[in-house]
Structure formats: structure tokens, C-alpha cells
Design a protein around this motif. Structure first.
Motif, PDB file in Angstrom:
ATOM      1  N   HIS A 130      38.505  45.392 -58.905  1.00 46.62           N
ATOM      2  CA  HIS A 130      37.825  45.382 -57.610  1.00 46.62           C
ATOM      3  C   HIS A 130      37.155  46.728 -57.337  1.00 46.62           C
TER       4      HIS A 130
ATOM      5  N   ASP B 228      43.842  42.331 -50.787  1.00 44.32           N
ATOM      6  CA  ASP B 228      45.014  42.057 -51.610  1.00 44.32           C
ATOM      7  C   ASP B 228      46.228  42.840 -51.118  1.00 44.32           C
TER       8      ASP B 228
ATOM      9  N   ARG C   5      48.098  41.210 -48.295  1.00 42.26           N
ATOM     10  CA  ARG C   5      48.843  39.983 -48.558  1.00 42.26           C
ATOM     11  C   ARG C   5      50.357  40.217 -48.524  1.00 42.26           C
TER      12      ARG C   5
ATOM     13  N   HIS D  79      40.776  33.694 -51.179  1.00 40.94           N
ATOM     14  CA  HIS D  79      40.589  34.426 -52.420  1.00 40.94           C
ATOM     15  C   HIS D  79      40.074  33.563 -53.571  1.00 40.94           C
ATOM     16  N   TYR D  80      39.862  32.270 -53.349  1.00 34.32           N
ATOM     17  CA  TYR D  80      39.489  31.413 -54.481  1.00 34.32           C
ATOM     18  C   TYR D  80      38.794  30.152 -53.993  1.00 34.32           C
TER      19      TYR D  80
ATOM     20  N   ALA E  58      37.221  30.633 -50.187  1.00 37.11           N
ATOM     21  CA  ALA E  58      36.444  31.860 -50.301  1.00 37.11           C
ATOM     22  C   ALA E  58      35.045  31.715 -49.719  1.00 37.11           C
TER      23      ALA E  58
ATOM     24  N   HIS F 130      35.779  42.131 -50.765  1.00 37.21           N
ATOM     25  CA  HIS F 130      36.778  41.591 -51.686  1.00 37.21           C
ATOM     26  C   HIS F 130      36.393  40.214 -52.219  1.00 37.21           C
ATOM     27  N   ILE F 131      35.938  39.345 -51.332  1.00 32.81           N
ATOM     28  CA  ILE F 131      35.634  37.971 -51.730  1.00 32.81           C
ATOM     29  C   ILE F 131      34.506  37.924 -52.753  1.00 32.81           C
TER      30      ILE F 131
ATOM     31  N   ASP G 267      36.056  38.587 -55.969  1.00 31.24           N
ATOM     32  CA  ASP G 267      36.870  37.457 -56.405  1.00 31.24           C
ATOM     33  C   ASP G 267      36.031  36.381 -57.082  1.00 31.24           C
TER      34      ASP G 267
ATOM     35  N   HIS H 101      39.135  32.577 -60.461  1.00 29.10           N
ATOM     36  CA  HIS H 101      39.155  32.410 -59.012  1.00 29.10           C
ATOM     37  C   HIS H 101      38.133  31.374 -58.576  1.00 29.10           C
TER      38      HIS H 101
END
Length: 258
Positions: A24, A60, A63, A78-79, A97, A127-128, A131, A137
Motif C-alpha cells: 500500500h 487496515d 480493522r 476492502h474487496y 469496495a 486504501h480502496i 486494494d 481482492h
């Protein structure tokens, strides 16, 4: 071997996190080199001195925070799950996501949103985008993005998702600041243009194509698999960074409705 074993032990007990921390951070560092002036100013206004590489791992990290939002509600952000032979045709009811990216992008565009809400939104967007360039993902249906595909990596038990999230990258034994300029130097101008889409549907379609090339015939992974997947790994990291820059540039360069 001691370094590799330590990495395996650490990741075996951790939840699946796309690209791991260095992956990341690489996408963030690549994006940072391709921001427009308006995007850079917008990021500074929201995050201050917190750069893209630093912000990229926040979703992350959080989480592990208590509460239903972090422990349950935000997990699907995230996916996406796309069955073999299918394309993206909508999000599951609990969100995914794509819907999360749209939601948080709208917050960033809302002049009435609080600074705290815009900070959270921006960190999720960063972040996304990363991912969605990790092929697992954008997972197949039925194997939890490769988490249920059991493999060994240089003789130690693991699963395909962990191999792609972390182990392939850690096997390079490079920090994100070392790897980033190597990836950018290897990308041709034509590739950089082709990989700079700001359209999540294109990212997903691309990750599906790559996903179908990374499932191994032999579950005992070692040097041969690292060699076979090296180009995929490097391309997906570079794509993620360029896409992030393009997406942020589009968000911040567009006029905001008053």
C-alpha cells in the motif's frame, strides 16, 4: 530464510490485508509523484503532513479497533467478489469496495462535510484504490479471495491470498521507498498512460484478467512461482499507484458545487 520465516509467522495470524503495509505504501508513493497541483493542495488541506504512503495503511490498521463498524461493517469495503466469467454488476447488500469508494468520494466532494469525515473518507479512498489492484481482492466466488486455497511458500504453510498480499512482496526484501523508483523506472511512457485510468470498472476488469493467471497448478510455491509472477506483481503495484493519482486528480480538479 530466517527473515522469510518471520514474515510467514507474522502473516499467518493476521487478517488478510491487501498488499500488506509495503504494498500500500508503494501505491501511495507512486501516486504522490503524479498528483496535480490542486490534488496536492487538497490533500494537504485534509491530511496536513500525512502523505499518501502513510495514509494508505490506515484502513487496515483500523480493522483492529473495537466497535461494529471496524469489526463488521467496514470489512466488505476492502474487496469485491466476481464469479469466473462474470463482470461487476452491482454490490452486495452490505456494501463493497466499489460502493464504499463512491460513498467516500462523495464525502470528499461535499463542502459541508467535517474535517474528520473528510479525513476518514480520503484515507479510505487511498486504501480502496490500492486494494482493487491486488487481483485477489477482486476475488473468485467460493474461495474467499484465495484465503481457502492452501499452499506452501518455500516450504511453510500459507494460502494464496497471503502470498499475494504480503509474501511475494516481502520476498523482494526491499522497503517501499527502495522499490518505488525501480517500478517507475521500469514503466514505459505508453504503459504509464495505459495504466492511469480513473475508472474503477476498468481496474476491476483488469484485475480479473490477472487473477485468472495466478492460481498455481502446484501448491508448493517457491522460486519458480516467484519468477512466474514477478511481472504481474510489479505491474499491479505500479497500476495501483498511477490509478490512485488519476482518481485523486479527477476528484480534486473537478469544480465543487456550492
Amino acid at each position: 530464510m530466517r527473515y522469510l520465516l518471520a514474515a510467514l509467522l507474522l502473516t499467518a495470524a493476521a487478517p488478510a490485508l491487501a498488499w500488506g503495509q509495503n504494498g500500500h505504501r508503494i501505491t501511495g508513493a507512486i501516486a504522490d509523484r503524479h498528483l496535480s497541483p490542486k490534488a496536492r493542495a487538497g490533500l494537504m488541506e485534509i491530511l496536513g503532513t500525512e502523505g499518501l504512503a502513510e495514509a494508505s495503511t490506515w484502513a487496515d490498521f483500523m480493522r483492529s479497533a473495537p466497535g461494529d463498524f471496524w469489526q463488521k461493517d467496514s470489512t466488505p469495503f476492502h474487496y469485491v467478489t466476481i464469479p469466473i466469467g462474470k463482470g461487476y454488476s452491482g454490490a452486495p447488500p452490505q456494501g463493497d469496495a466499489v460502493t464504499a469508494l463512491a460513498k467516500y468520494s462523495a464525502v470528499l466532494r461535499d463542502p459541508r462535510a467535517s474535517l474528520a469525515d473528510r479525513q476518514q473518507a480520503l484515507r479510505f479512498v487511498i486504501h480502496i484504490v490500492g486494494d482493487l489492484s491486488q487481483p485477489l481482492h477482486v476475488g473468485r466466488e467460493g474461495d474467499r479471495g484465495g484465503n481457502d486455497v492452501k499452499v506452501s511458500f518455500f516450504g511453510s504453510p500459507s494460502n494464496l491470498h497471503t502470498v499475494w498480499d504480503t509474501l511475494l512482496l516481502e520476498n523482494q526484501n526491499l522497503s517501499y521507498s527502495e522499490f518505488t523508483p525501480w517500478l517507475l523506472a521500469a514503466a514505459s511512457p505508453a504503459q504509464m498512460r495505459d495504466w492511469s485510468s480513473a475508472d474503477p470498472m476498468q481496474w476491476i476488469a483488469d484485475s480479473i484478467v490477472v487473477r485468472e493467471t495466478i492460481y498455481p497448478a502446484n501448491p508448493d510455491l517457491g522460486y519458480a512461482y516467484v519468477y512466474e509472477q514477478n511481472d504481474n506483481l510489479r505491474r499491479q503495484l505500479t497500476k495501483g499507484g498511477l490509478r490512485l493519482a488519476s482518481y485523486l486528480n479527477a476528484l480534486f480538479d473537478a469544480p465543487v458545487a456550492k
